[in-house]
Each structure stands twice: as structure tokens, then as C-alpha cells.
Scaffold this active site. Structure first.
Site, mmCIF file in Angstrom:
data_model
loop_
_atom_site.group_PDB
_atom_site.id
_atom_site.type_symbol
_atom_site.label_atom_id
_atom_site.label_comp_id
_atom_site.label_asym_id
_atom_site.label_seq_id
_atom_site.Cartn_x
_atom_site.Cartn_y
_atom_site.Cartn_z
ATOM 1 C CD GLU A 18 -4.923 -2.588 1.265
ATOM 2 O OE1 GLU A 18 -5.562 -1.746 1.879
ATOM 3 O OE2 GLU A 18 -3.900 -3.143 1.738
ATOM 4 C CB THR B 158 -8.750 0.665 -5.491
ATOM 5 O OG1 THR B 158 -9.162 1.568 -4.475
ATOM 6 C CG2 THR B 158 -7.265 0.860 -5.723
ATOM 7 C CG ASP C 266 -9.704 3.689 -1.784
ATOM 8 O OD1 ASP C 266 -10.665 4.458 -1.913
ATOM 9 O OD2 ASP C 266 -9.746 2.643 -1.113
ATOM 10 N N GLY D 284 -11.718 7.207 0.169
ATOM 11 C CA GLY D 284 -10.303 7.061 -0.197
ATOM 12 C C GLY D 284 -9.493 6.266 0.812
#
Ligand code: F6P
Length: 342
Positions: free
Chosen positions: A104, A127, A129, A172
């Protein structure tokens, strides 16, 4: 006409990054584009640290984790004359387009540069996450979950031998995907994620029930869970994110469960071991496809898009869609996890 393309990887490293670079270099050959590697994320554009990329540089990257271009959490918008410096380097190297591979933050900068500076920018979402919108999965996630599953599997041996409650803390950030998938795949007896508040008494009752049955229990928590018992001062990075591991949620849980149940508890934090190792086949292939698609997007002049996975296809998705809101665990997934808390 496109001749030269720069590629950068920003934010936390993860599995699939090297494969994305490889995919882009191979695909660029099909169109006779020359690819340039930008070192250490946006920092490389601020400092003019760039070098040409050829097949020889990437052919052996098919199974390597991390990013051989280097990465950083540098935000050009937080640096004096940062954007000017970025534009200057792009001009000096006559780069006609840029591929930004990131999460992001990196894609947020890419989207801003695309909108405000009219740069020919495309993205590839990564990512561990898995918290980016506009894509079903990000590469890095599958390998991280696989690493965490291996760790939990090892903790289970000790839990079973010593009749203990074993707590594993995974990364995460503010999305619980890694904890959720690891927990479901390992048969964890309780999962804590930031999206849904845990009732500590209810969790302890469940752990006692499980313990009575099998003489050990497994708990997994995401680092982003706030139990309200942390005394640590929280630091922020250049993108304004808290360094969540400092909270020590695993250790707080250890104390809480021990106090409330009287059971013997141990905790472990997997940390950065979760980001490296051998990329899973899923991440390798998604990385390669993302790199190929990013070059295709440039070829089609679809700037301001990223290579998102939707269903079984990797397609162009507006960067705006990816960065406008975080993809967190939805109720459907949470309810599935709870089926196994028995
Ligand atoms: O965003 C990926 C991630 O691994 C998060 O899960 C974690 O909170 C953070 O990066 C750790 O960042 P760093 O590598 O800078 O310590």
C-alpha cells in the site's frame, strides 16, 4: 515510444519479488524494451542508483526469496524536494516508464506520482500481509503462511510433550490474514486477529476445554492485536506506521493465559523468518505473472494500473482501487475460523 523501463521494489521484502523482476525482464525482451533496476525502492530514484538489467541478472532468481534490487521504506513525499529528485533521475536516465512493485505504501506513492506528475507508472502488488484491495491474493502471503505453519507444527511437538499452551505471534500488520490462514491450516485452538476483538475469558474457557481433552493447546495471534496491556511507546516509520512487534502481544498473551487458567504457557515470535526462505510455487508463479503483466500494461499504455489477481487471471486493476482501502479479514472468513474453536 517506450524504450527504457525502470523497475523498483519498495517496502518489506517478501517471496515473489525476485520472480516479478524476472518476469518483467523476460517479457521486456519480447518488445525490445531495456529494463533498468532501481535500487532500494524510491530511494534509488532519489539518489540516482540505477543499473541495466539483463537475462543473466535474473535467470537464476526463479526460486530465490527477497529482492536482489534491494528495498527500503523511503517515502519521496516525506523528503525535501523528494519528488523533484525522482523526476530528475527519471529524466537523466531517459526512463519512459516505471514499474513499482510494492504494498500500500509503495503503490500509494506510485499512484500519487501518476496522478500528480503524469508519470508512466504501473504497479505489481506484493505483501506478506495480503491486505491490498483490488487483488485476491498478493504474492508473499502464501510463503509467509507456509513458514508460519511450519513454525506452529514445531511448537505443537513441544506443547504435546510438556502439556503446555503454545502461543505463536505472526506478522501481518493491521490485517489478520496471516494469523487466520495459519491458524486454520494448523488446527489452532484460538486465533486472535486485529479485526475482531477477543473475549479473553471466553478464550481461556475454550483453552481449558481443549486442554482437558488433549493436554495441550495452540494459540496464534497477529502482531496487530491490541490487548490494551502494552506499556511500550509506539514508534512510527516514514509512512506513519507503528512498529507493531514492539507491542509484544505474544508475551502479553502468555501472561494473561497463565494468570487466568493456571496452565503452563510458552510463546514464540516468528518475526522476519516469515518473509524469507524458499518461495512457494504459488508465489513464484504469481510473481512471474505479475512481472509479465506489468510489462504488458506498459505496452498497452495502461498507466495508473497494477497487475492484480482476480479469480484465475492477472489483469490490469486501477492503482486507486488498490490503495484506497485496506483489505481486512471479513466476517465470512472469521466465521469459518470459529467453526474450529471447539
Ligand atoms: O508489511 C510487511 C511486514 O512484514 C509487516 O507484517 C510487519 O509489521 C512489518 O512489515 C515489519 O517491518 P520491518 O521489516 O520494517 O521491521
Amino acid at each position: 515510444m517506450i524504450k527504457k523501463i525502470g523497475i523498483l521494489t519498495g517496502g518489506g521484502d517478501c517471496c515473489g519479488l525476485n520472480q516479478t523482476i524476472r518476469g518483467a525482464v523476460y517479457r521486456a525482451k519480447d518488445f525490445n524494451y531495456q529494463l533498468f533496476g532501481i535500487h532500494d525502492g524510491w530511494k534509488g530514484l532519489l539518489e540516482g542508483s540505477i543499473s541495466p538489467l539483463n537475462l543473466i541478472d535474473v535467470e537464476e532468481l526463479v526460486d530465490k526469496a527477497g529482492t536482489f534490487l534491494g528495498s527500503s521504506r523511503t517515502n519521496p513525499y516525506k523528503i525535501e524536494d523528494g519528488v523533484k529528485k525522482v523526476l530528475k533521475t527519471i529524466k537523466n536516465y531517459s526512463l519512459d516508464a516505471i514499474i513499482a512493485v510494492g504494498g500500500e505504501d509503495t503503490l500509494g506513492v506510485a499512484n500519487k506520482l501518476f496522478k500528480e506528475e503524469n508519470l508512466n507508472l504501473v504497479g505489481a502488488p506484493k505483501t506478506m500481509d495480503n491486505d491490498l484491495s483490488g487483488t485476491d491474493y498478493t504474492f508473499g502471503f502464501d510463503s509467509s503462511v507456509t513458514r508460519a505453519v511450519e513454525a506452529m507444527r514445531a511448537l505443537e511437538d513441544t506443547g504435546r510433550s510438556h502439556h503446555r499452551v503454545m502461543v505463536l505471534e505472526v506478522m501481518g500488520r493491521h490485517a489478520g490474514w496471516v494469523a487466520l490462514f495459519t491458524g486454520i491450516a494448523c488446527g489452532a485452538d484460538w486465533i486472535l486477529i486485529p479485526e475482531y476483538k477477543t473475549d479473553i475469558d471466553e478464550m481461556c474457557k475454550q483453552l481449558q476445554r481443549v486442554y482437558a481433552r488433549k493436554k495441550y493447546a495452540l494459540v496464534i495471534t497477529s502482531e496487530g492485536v491490541d490487548l490494551g496491556t502494552s506499556e511500550k511507546k509506539e514508534e512510527l516509520d516514514q509512512f506513519g506506521h507503528m512498529i507493531l512487534r514492539e507491542r509484544g502481544v505474544g508475551s502479553q498473551l502468555n501472561k494473561l493465559i497463565c494468570e487466568k487458567t493456571g496452565l503452563e504457557v510458552r510463546h514464540a515470535v516468528i518475526g522476519h523468518m516469515q518473509r524469507g526462505g524458499i518461495p512457494t510455487v504459488f508465489d513464484r508463479i504469481l510473481g512471474l505473472r505479475s512481472g509479465v503483466t506489468a510489462v504488458n500494461l506498459i505496452h498497452e499504455e495502461k498507466y495508473g494500473y497494477m497487475a492484480g489477481l482476480q479469480g484465475n487471471e492477472v489483469i490490469g486493476v486501477p492503482l486507486e482501487e488498490a490503495v484506497s482501502k485496506l483489505k481486512v479479514v471479513d466476517r465470512k472468513w472469521w466465521e469459518l475460523a470459529q467453526v474450529f474453536f471447539k
